[in-house]
Write a protein that holds these residues in place. Structure first.
Motif, PDB file in Angstrom:
ATOM      1  N   ALA A 238       1.046  -1.240  -0.047  1.00 22.36           N
ATOM      2  CA  ALA A 238      -0.132   0.041   0.046  1.00 22.36           C
ATOM      3  C   ALA A 238       0.913   1.172  -0.069  1.00 22.36           C
ATOM      4  CB  ALA A 238      -0.818   0.118   1.249  1.00 22.36           C
TER       5      ALA A 238
ATOM      6  N   VAL B  74      -0.686   5.342   2.880  1.00 20.64           N
ATOM      7  CA  VAL B  74      -1.583   4.879   4.021  1.00 20.64           C
ATOM      8  C   VAL B  74      -1.117   5.678   5.333  1.00 20.64           C
ATOM      9  CG1 VAL B  74      -2.701   3.154   2.838  1.00 20.64           C
ATOM     10  CG2 VAL B  74      -0.610   2.727   4.208  1.00 20.64           C
TER      11      VAL B  74
ATOM     12  N   TYR C  89      -5.836  -7.922   2.776  1.00 18.23           N
ATOM     13  CA  TYR C  89      -4.881  -8.262   1.624  1.00 18.23           C
ATOM     14  C   TYR C  89      -5.264  -9.925   1.265  1.00 18.23           C
ATOM     15  CZ  TYR C  89      -0.968  -9.188  -1.197  1.00 18.23           C
ATOM     16  OH  TYR C  89       0.023  -9.568  -2.315  1.00 18.23           O
TER      17      TYR C  89
ATOM     18  N   TRP D  91      -5.562  -2.288   5.465  1.00 20.55           N
ATOM     19  CA  TRP D  91      -5.164  -2.909   4.147  1.00 20.55           C
ATOM     20  C   TRP D  91      -4.405  -4.121   4.312  1.00 20.55           C
ATOM     21  CZ3 TRP D  91      -0.268  -4.118   2.488  1.00 20.55           C
ATOM     22  CH2 TRP D  91      -0.373  -4.772   1.013  1.00 20.55           C
TER      23      TRP D  91
END
Length: 169
Positions: free
Chosen positions: A49, A52, A93, A89
């Motif tokens: 990511a 973030v 995943y 996140w």
């Protein structure tokens, strides 16, 4: 007479840095037994990511203080009523059919970055799941300054990790 423990077959593992087919990521090696838990193979997501934040600014997350257990930290962060984008996140995943990823704890991130430096952008910040203060959380870069914590509002990067426990016996 004590019966011998059941023997498990060895798990064939790839070389450090190689993608472990079917396991969802890059092989970073074995995490040692830091706190009485079984050693495990550390798998690092091939994807990351970007942009973030850690989240939880102005709050202390007491249940996300482990230096070694990113899974427990991530569960605590995602169960909070306020957002933690990096942990959300990582726990969402999915790769190769696996959905048991988490944001690495501070020591898991240390091992991943030491074993796979070419898979982390040297000048960028990577979050761990380990809280530090109301304003800062642990993470790191691989650049000269080697920062170890950053403001929770800072936008950085995140990698997800998962575990495969080393067979006992």
């Amino acid at each position: 007479m004590i019966e011998s423990a059941k023997r498990f077959p060895a798990i064939p593992v790839p070389a450090i840095g190689d993608y472990w087919r079917g396991e969802g990521g890059l092989y970073a090696g074995i995490m040692p037994d830091y706190t009485g838990n079984r050693p495990y193979h550390l798998i690092v997501s091939a994807d990351e990511a970007v942009g973030v934040s850690w989240g939880g600014h102005s709050r202390t997350e007491d249940r996300a203080r482990s230096q070694h257990d990113g899974d427990a930290n991530s569960k605590a962060l995602t169960q909070c009523p306020h957002p933690h984008p990096a942990a959300r996140w990582a726990t969402s995943y999915r790769k190769d059919g696996h959905g048991d990823f988490h944001l690495p704890a501070r020591r898991e991130l240390d091992v991943a970055m030491a074993a796979l430096p070419e898979h982390f952008t040297a000048s960028d910040w990577y979050w761990s799941s380990t809280d530090r203060t109301t304003e800062r959380a642990w993470g790191r870069t691989n650049n000269v300054s080697a920062l170890t914590d950053m403001y929770k509002t800072f936008e950085g990067r995140a990698r997800a990790v998962r575990r495969i426990f080393v067979p006992q016996g």
